[in-house]
Write an enzyme that holds these catalytic residues in place. Structure first.
Site, PDB file in Angstrom:
ATOM      1  N   HIS A  99     -22.988  16.976  -8.951  1.00 25.31           N
ATOM      2  CA  HIS A  99     -22.154  16.164  -8.062  1.00 25.31           C
ATOM      3  C   HIS A  99     -23.019  15.225  -7.228  1.00 25.31           C
ATOM      4  O   HIS A  99     -22.712  14.026  -7.101  1.00 25.31           O
ATOM      5  CB  HIS A  99     -21.336  17.077  -7.154  1.00 25.31           C
ATOM      6  CG  HIS A  99     -20.564  16.337  -6.100  1.00 25.31           C
ATOM      7  ND1 HIS A  99     -19.287  15.870  -6.314  1.00 25.31           N
ATOM      8  CD2 HIS A  99     -20.898  15.972  -4.828  1.00 25.31           C
ATOM      9  CE1 HIS A  99     -18.863  15.244  -5.225  1.00 25.31           C
ATOM     10  NE2 HIS A  99     -19.824  15.311  -4.305  1.00 25.31           N
ATOM     11  N   GLU A 100     -24.094  15.746  -6.658  1.00 26.25           N
ATOM     12  CA  GLU A 100     -24.972  14.903  -5.841  1.00 26.25           C
ATOM     13  C   GLU A 100     -25.683  13.863  -6.703  1.00 26.25           C
ATOM     14  O   GLU A 100     -25.891  12.725  -6.265  1.00 26.25           O
ATOM     15  CB  GLU A 100     -25.990  15.767  -5.100  1.00 26.25           C
ATOM     16  CG  GLU A 100     -25.368  16.769  -4.136  1.00 26.25           C
ATOM     17  CD  GLU A 100     -24.425  16.135  -3.128  1.00 26.25           C
ATOM     18  OE1 GLU A 100     -24.619  14.952  -2.794  1.00 26.25           O
ATOM     19  OE2 GLU A 100     -23.476  16.812  -2.680  1.00 26.25           O
TER      20      GLU A 100
END
Length: 230
Positions: A99-100
């Site tokens: 996600h990051e």
């Protein structure tokens, strides 16, 4: 005003949603932190694989202090992962790391909502703290000065609500990219996506709750102003 029952009508529902979201994200992360990825890849390795696939070998991957303190820093081109996410080969870790990494990909492609959010950060840091204070000060003062101050507080806090809304597509898009890349890069199998979905969807709910809280507080301020003008 401090004991206005109307405040709880606006504040309580999003507050409860926020508590539920926090419970969901913590329980999902705890559960899937104990489920090892079949590939044996940890969060840092997953992030590096995704970044290299996206031509972002210049982005550094660092550890960050604090549980779920993971974030991407667009100014220093650094992806910072909490210790557990960084080192553990768990479904929760690779989901959060991916996600990051999705934010880093957004940065590279000039994803507009991410750019808008970055521009808004200075105004939001001021508005979220000073907006309510200025609004309340204006409500205690009579006449044009009080009205002007109250509206100034509303406008300042309005930036916070707008920031929360802009954050939603940023976070949803990062999760979408993460889910696609985790499978396509062989980091997790399709069967393991149930756990990834549980973690990232729970995290997304926290941003929905934050947006709801900001919007409802703004609506409350506007309602009070309408009551004053009446």
């Amino acid at each position: 005003m401090y004991f206005d029952p109307l405040y709880f009508v606006f504040a309580l529902p999003p507050m409860l949603l926020g508590l539920w979201a926090q419970f969901k994200v913590k329980s999902a992360f705890k559960k899937y932190s104990q489920v090892r990825t079949q590939s044996g890849i940890n969060g840092a390795e997953a992030a590096r694989r995704i970044l290299q696939r996206g031509g972002l070998g210049n982005v550094t991957i660092e550890t960050a202090h604090g549980m779920l303190s993971d974030h991407y820093d667009p100014h220093h081109k650094a992806l910072r992962l909490s210790d557990e996410v960084y080192r553990l080969p768990s479904i929760a870790s690779v989901g959060v790391a991916a996600h990051e990494a999705g934010h880093a990909l957004q940065d590279k492609t000039g994803y507009l909502p991410l750019q808008l959010r970055s521009i808004m950060v200075p105004a939001v840091s001021i508005g979220s703290n000073l907006g309510p204070i200025i609004f309340m000060a204006g409500m205690f003062l009579a006449g044009t000065i009080g009205t002007t101050l109250a509206w100034a507080g509303i406008i300042l806090f309005g930036a916070t609500a707008l920031f929360a809304l802009v954050t939603l597509p940023v976070e949803f898009d990062a999760s979408r990219r993460a889910k696609e890349l985790l499978v396509s890069q062989g980091i997790v199998s399709p069967a393991e996506m149930q756990g990834v979905n549980a973690v990232l969807d729970a995290a997304a709910l926290t941003y929905v709750a934050a947006a709801a809280q900001a919007i409802m507080q703004l609506v409350y301020f506007l309602t009070i102003m309408n009551r004053r003008n009446s």
